[in-house]
Design a protein around this motif. Structure first.
Motif, PDB file in Angstrom:
ATOM      1  N   GLU A   1      81.966   4.520  68.604  1.00  0.00           N
ATOM      2  CA  GLU A   1      82.451   5.679  69.344  1.00  0.00           C
ATOM      3  C   GLU A   1      81.356   6.734  69.359  1.00  0.00           C
ATOM      4  O   GLU A   1      80.532   6.811  68.440  1.00  0.00           O
ATOM      5  N   ALA A   2      81.344   7.553  70.407  1.00  0.00           N
ATOM      6  CA  ALA A   2      80.357   8.638  70.485  1.00  0.00           C
ATOM      7  C   ALA A   2      80.875   9.750  71.378  1.00  0.00           C
ATOM      8  O   ALA A   2      81.384   9.490  72.473  1.00  0.00           O
ATOM      9  N   THR A   3      80.791  10.979  70.897  1.00  0.00           N
ATOM     10  CA  THR A   3      81.094  12.146  71.713  1.00  0.00           C
ATOM     11  C   THR A   3      79.953  13.144  71.545  1.00  0.00           C
ATOM     12  O   THR A   3      79.282  13.172  70.513  1.00  0.00           O
ATOM     13  N   THR A   4      79.746  13.973  72.574  1.00  0.00           N
ATOM     14  CA  THR A   4      78.628  14.917  72.565  1.00  0.00           C
ATOM     15  C   THR A   4      79.132  16.332  72.800  1.00  0.00           C
ATOM     16  O   THR A   4      80.014  16.561  73.632  1.00  0.00           O
ATOM     17  N   GLU A   5      78.558  17.268  72.047  1.00  0.00           N
ATOM     18  CA  GLU A   5      78.899  18.685  72.166  1.00  0.00           C
ATOM     19  C   GLU A   5      77.608  19.496  72.183  1.00  0.00           C
ATOM     20  O   GLU A   5      76.720  19.286  71.349  1.00  0.00           O
TER      21      GLU A   5
END
Length: 299
Positions: A26-30
């Motif tokens: 999983e990967a999320t970017t902020e």
């Protein structure tokens, strides 16, 4: 592999298969004010997913030199990798996420076994269960950390020829063990973690360290200085408190003497530095300054 390094690996118990690929589950970017934060879930060991943070400067382009940041213990089992973003009571401010990205470095930090999002069982329970199955908790923690290096090699925005490792307390111990075992790490900085094992025994200080720390049979083959010697001649900065019961002062004397000799014999006296302050188990303003200067000089 160097025979001394191989033997150290052998003491770390049954480890997962390194032939299994490291994958991102999983990967999320902020985007934050000064850096880009990626929250990752990595498969590093085939047994349990490993949450991680990867951060990089927001306003310049890579590939970036990278720091493998190792979080501390402190009994803060729910913190883990969040130490990189939020700091800790015994660390200077601002947190290292802000400091390192402002200097132009990318940073990777994982949750160690039993910490952060992986805090589903007690440290003691994990240690006992692993021991029964032939595993060593510290070995499994080190394994994950070095597999995190493998992950960095999959990223085009990282300069893998310029990799450092850094940490405080448990994280500092992880830094010098990781650098000793993996020559891909170019530079090691440890804060409040250079514990000479025999001095710890002599001062009846074994209870000061968590059970995760203890490797069966280690003292039959290695002193703390023996392990740190595997880092030489790569640059190595140690930062310590003379009043820190976790790193007895007599042991710091011994490690410094042995490391100074080894680096001198290798023609790299400049690359070993131990800075000691008259404090306990805390990072001082001077220590933080030394970290920044050492990274700037060697990374």
């Amino acid at each position: 592999m160097d025979i001394k390094r191989k033997k150290l690996w052998d003491l770390l118990g049954i480890l997962p298969d390194t032939n299994n690929p490291v994958t991102v589950l999983e990967a999320t970017t902020e985007i934050r004010d000064n850096y880009i934060l990626e929250s990752l879930l990595l498969d590093l060991n085939g047994l349990e997913p490993v949450p991680a943070y990867f951060i990089k400067p927001a306003h310049i382009s890579g590939p970036f030199p990278v720091v493998l940041f190792n979080h501390s213990h402190g009994g803060f089992y729910n913190v883990g990798k969040d130490e990189l973003l939020k700091g800790a009571p015994y660390l200077q401010t601002p947190p290292y996420a802000e400091v390192l990205t402002e200097l132009g470095y990318a940073v990777l930090c994982i949750d160690a076994w039993c910490f952060g999002q992986r805090h589903t069982q007690s440290e003691l329970s994990i240690f006992k269960k692993m021991l029964w199955s032939g595993r060593v908790m510290w070995g499994m923690m080190v394994f994950d950390n070095l597999r995190a290096l493998d992950y960095l090699y999959t990223r085009s925005d990282v300069n893998t020829s310029r990799m450092a490792t850094l940490g405080m307390s448990m994280g500092g111990t992880m830094a010098w063990w990781s650098a000793a075992l993996d020559e891909r790490i170019n530079l090691c900085i440890d804060i409040c973690s250079l514990t000479d094992y025999q001095s710890l025994i002599d001062e009846d200080g074994l209870s000061h360290h968590g059970i995760y720390y203890y490797v069966p049979g280690l003292l039959q083959h290695y002193s703390s200085a023996d392990i740190n010697a595997l880092i030489a001649p790569r640059p190595h900065l140690g930062l310590a408190g003379n009043l820190d019961v976790l790193t007895p002062s007599a042991g710091l004397d011994r490690i410094d003497q042995e490391m100074s000799k080894i680096y001198r014999e290798l023609g790299a006296s400049h690359a070993w530095k131990l800075v000691r302050c008259d404090v306990g188990h805390v990072e001082t303003e001077l220590m933080r300054s030394e970290v920044v200067d050492f990274l700037g000089k060697y990374l």
